[in-house]
Design an enzyme around this catalytic site. Sequence first.
Site, PDB file in Angstrom:
ATOM      1  CB  SER A 131      -0.770  -0.050   1.397  1.00  0.00           C
ATOM      2  OG  SER A 131      -1.530   1.294   1.405  1.00  0.00           O
ATOM      3  CE1 TYR A 144      -4.194  -2.221   5.161  1.00  0.00           C
ATOM      4  CE2 TYR A 144      -3.781  -0.052   4.539  1.00  0.00           C
ATOM      5  CZ  TYR A 144      -3.905  -1.546   4.105  1.00  0.00           C
ATOM      6  OH  TYR A 144      -4.295  -1.508   2.822  1.00  0.00           O
TER       7      TYR A 144
HETATM    8  P1  NAD Z   1     -11.192  -6.799  -0.019  1.00  0.00           P
HETATM    9  O1  NAD Z   1     -11.632  -6.766   1.249  1.00  0.00           O
HETATM   10  O2  NAD Z   1     -12.184  -6.669  -1.151  1.00  0.00           O
HETATM   11  O3  NAD Z   1     -10.525  -8.313  -0.333  1.00  0.00           O
HETATM   12  C1  NAD Z   1      -9.733  -8.878   0.468  1.00  0.00           C
HETATM   13  C2  NAD Z   1      -9.510 -10.253   0.329  1.00  0.00           C
HETATM   14  O4  NAD Z   1      -8.784 -11.051   1.368  1.00  0.00           O
HETATM   15  C3  NAD Z   1     -11.083 -10.789   0.746  1.00  0.00           C
HETATM   16  O5  NAD Z   1     -11.696 -11.589  -0.384  1.00  0.00           O
HETATM   17  C4  NAD Z   1     -10.856 -11.725   2.090  1.00  0.00           C
HETATM   18  O6  NAD Z   1     -11.817 -12.442   2.301  1.00  0.00           O
HETATM   19  C5  NAD Z   1      -9.362 -11.962   2.075  1.00  0.00           C
HETATM   20  N1  NAD Z   1      -9.013 -12.588   3.430  1.00  0.00           N
HETATM   21  C6  NAD Z   1      -9.076 -11.376   4.444  1.00  0.00           C
HETATM   22  N2  NAD Z   1      -8.482 -12.097   5.643  1.00  0.00           N
HETATM   23  C7  NAD Z   1      -8.372 -13.455   5.054  1.00  0.00           C
HETATM   24  C8  NAD Z   1      -7.880 -14.780   6.023  1.00  0.00           C
HETATM   25  N3  NAD Z   1      -7.821 -14.779   7.288  1.00  0.00           N
HETATM   26  N4  NAD Z   1      -7.766 -15.643   5.126  1.00  0.00           N
HETATM   27  C9  NAD Z   1      -8.229 -15.784   3.743  1.00  0.00           C
HETATM   28  N5  NAD Z   1      -8.642 -14.729   3.101  1.00  0.00           N
HETATM   29  C10 NAD Z   1      -8.706 -13.621   3.727  1.00  0.00           C
HETATM   30  O7  NAD Z   1      -9.876  -5.691  -0.213  1.00  0.00           O
HETATM   31  P2  NAD Z   1      -9.106  -5.125  -1.554  1.00  0.00           P
HETATM   32  O8  NAD Z   1      -9.290  -3.675  -1.451  1.00  0.00           O
HETATM   33  O9  NAD Z   1      -9.346  -5.919  -2.606  1.00  0.00           O
HETATM   34  O10 NAD Z   1      -7.708  -5.376  -0.927  1.00  0.00           O
HETATM   35  C11 NAD Z   1      -6.660  -6.465  -1.769  1.00  0.00           C
HETATM   36  C12 NAD Z   1      -5.472  -5.912  -1.338  1.00  0.00           C
HETATM   37  O11 NAD Z   1      -5.169  -4.499  -1.591  1.00  0.00           O
HETATM   38  C13 NAD Z   1      -5.014  -5.777   0.467  1.00  0.00           C
HETATM   39  O12 NAD Z   1      -4.008  -6.480   0.748  1.00  0.00           O
HETATM   40  C14 NAD Z   1      -5.123  -4.449   0.755  1.00  0.00           C
HETATM   41  O13 NAD Z   1      -4.539  -4.355   1.796  1.00  0.00           O
HETATM   42  C15 NAD Z   1      -4.447  -3.682  -0.470  1.00  0.00           C
HETATM   43  N6  NAD Z   1      -5.063  -2.417  -0.671  1.00  0.00           N
HETATM   44  C16 NAD Z   1      -6.138  -1.924  -0.728  1.00  0.00           C
HETATM   45  C17 NAD Z   1      -6.456  -0.745  -0.987  1.00  0.00           C
HETATM   46  C18 NAD Z   1      -7.691  -0.043  -1.070  1.00  0.00           C
HETATM   47  O14 NAD Z   1      -8.195   1.145  -1.044  1.00  0.00           O
HETATM   48  N7  NAD Z   1      -8.930  -1.035  -1.229  1.00  0.00           N
HETATM   49  C19 NAD Z   1      -5.618   0.361  -1.096  1.00  0.00           C
HETATM   50  C20 NAD Z   1      -3.941   0.013  -0.802  1.00  0.00           C
HETATM   51  C21 NAD Z   1      -4.032  -1.664  -0.592  1.00  0.00           C
END
Ligand code: NAD
Length: 244
Positions: A131, A144
């Site tokens: 991130s 985080y």
């Molecule tokens: P999201 O919440 O839509 O998806 C995250 C997925 O991880 C979910 O399907 C969830 O079930 C899975 N997950 C979480 N805990 C788990 C566990 N214990 N076991 C198995 N699976 C698990 O989030 P997203 O926005 O698609 O995020 C994807 C990545 O991008 C993450 O690493 C997040 O930190 C990163 N990110 C997101 C953003 C944002 O603004 N959305 C910004 C920067 C980084």
Amino acid sequence: MKRFDGKTVLLTGARGGIGAALLTAFRDEGARVAAADRDLDGVETDLCLPGDLLDPGYADTLPSAVRDALGGLDIVVNNAGVITRGTVTETSDDDWSLSLGVNVEAPFRICRAAIPLMAEAGGGAIVNIASCWGLRPGPKHAVYCMTKAALAALTQCMGMDHAGQGIRVNAVCPNEVNTPMLRSGFARRGFEPDSAVAELGKTVPIGRIAEPEDIVQVVLFLASDAASYLCGSLVEVNGGKPVG
Ligand code: NAD
């Protein structure tokens, strides 16, 4: 000939906002994709490996499970993540364990298990989803931010340490992306997600926050042979908004 013909991918968080878009994109480009997430009901792909990344036995064995079932492991995308909000004094033990477990320990375990398999097969590519906040922390998300900084550092270390084995390890560092993670945060704080996303978009120089597809294209590039000289890179994808 498609970009990932003959390649096998392990993708965590495959059911999430960015994960679902990655799953479709890799398969559209010829890869066979093993999906990992807590719940994969209804997910169509080449191999479903449901489980909880907090379970070390699950994270440790995902790479070999993919290799055994699909005959190889060329690409790993550590995409699963959780966001816990708050300052350090607002952070519970449970939030600490969850954040460290999913965002740092699971990628560590998966990489530790995948790298020897990739090395034995002549190489591979790992892409971690960190991130922007792992590079420059934002307010009130202390743990985080720390976990994403840890994942960024781990990426740089692995990028150096395993380049000689033909394994390229890089990370994508998104700023805000329009996914359930972001939208549920707005909803919890009492904001209507669509208007909150539109308002947030005005703070980004490009005029909108990222959609999952904006992140997907960078992940696919890093996973592909076109990124042949990138090892340990942290690629910020932020629409011109570099601050946390
Ligand atoms: P999201 O919440 O839509 O998806 C995250 C997925 O991880 C979910 O399907 C969830 O079930 C899975 N997950 C979480 N805990 C788990 C566990 N214990 N076991 C198995 N699976 C698990 O989030 P997203 O926005 O698609 O995020 C994807 C990545 O991008 C993450 O690493 C997040 O930190 C990163 N990110 C997101 C953003 C944002 O603004 N959305 C910004 C920067 C980084």
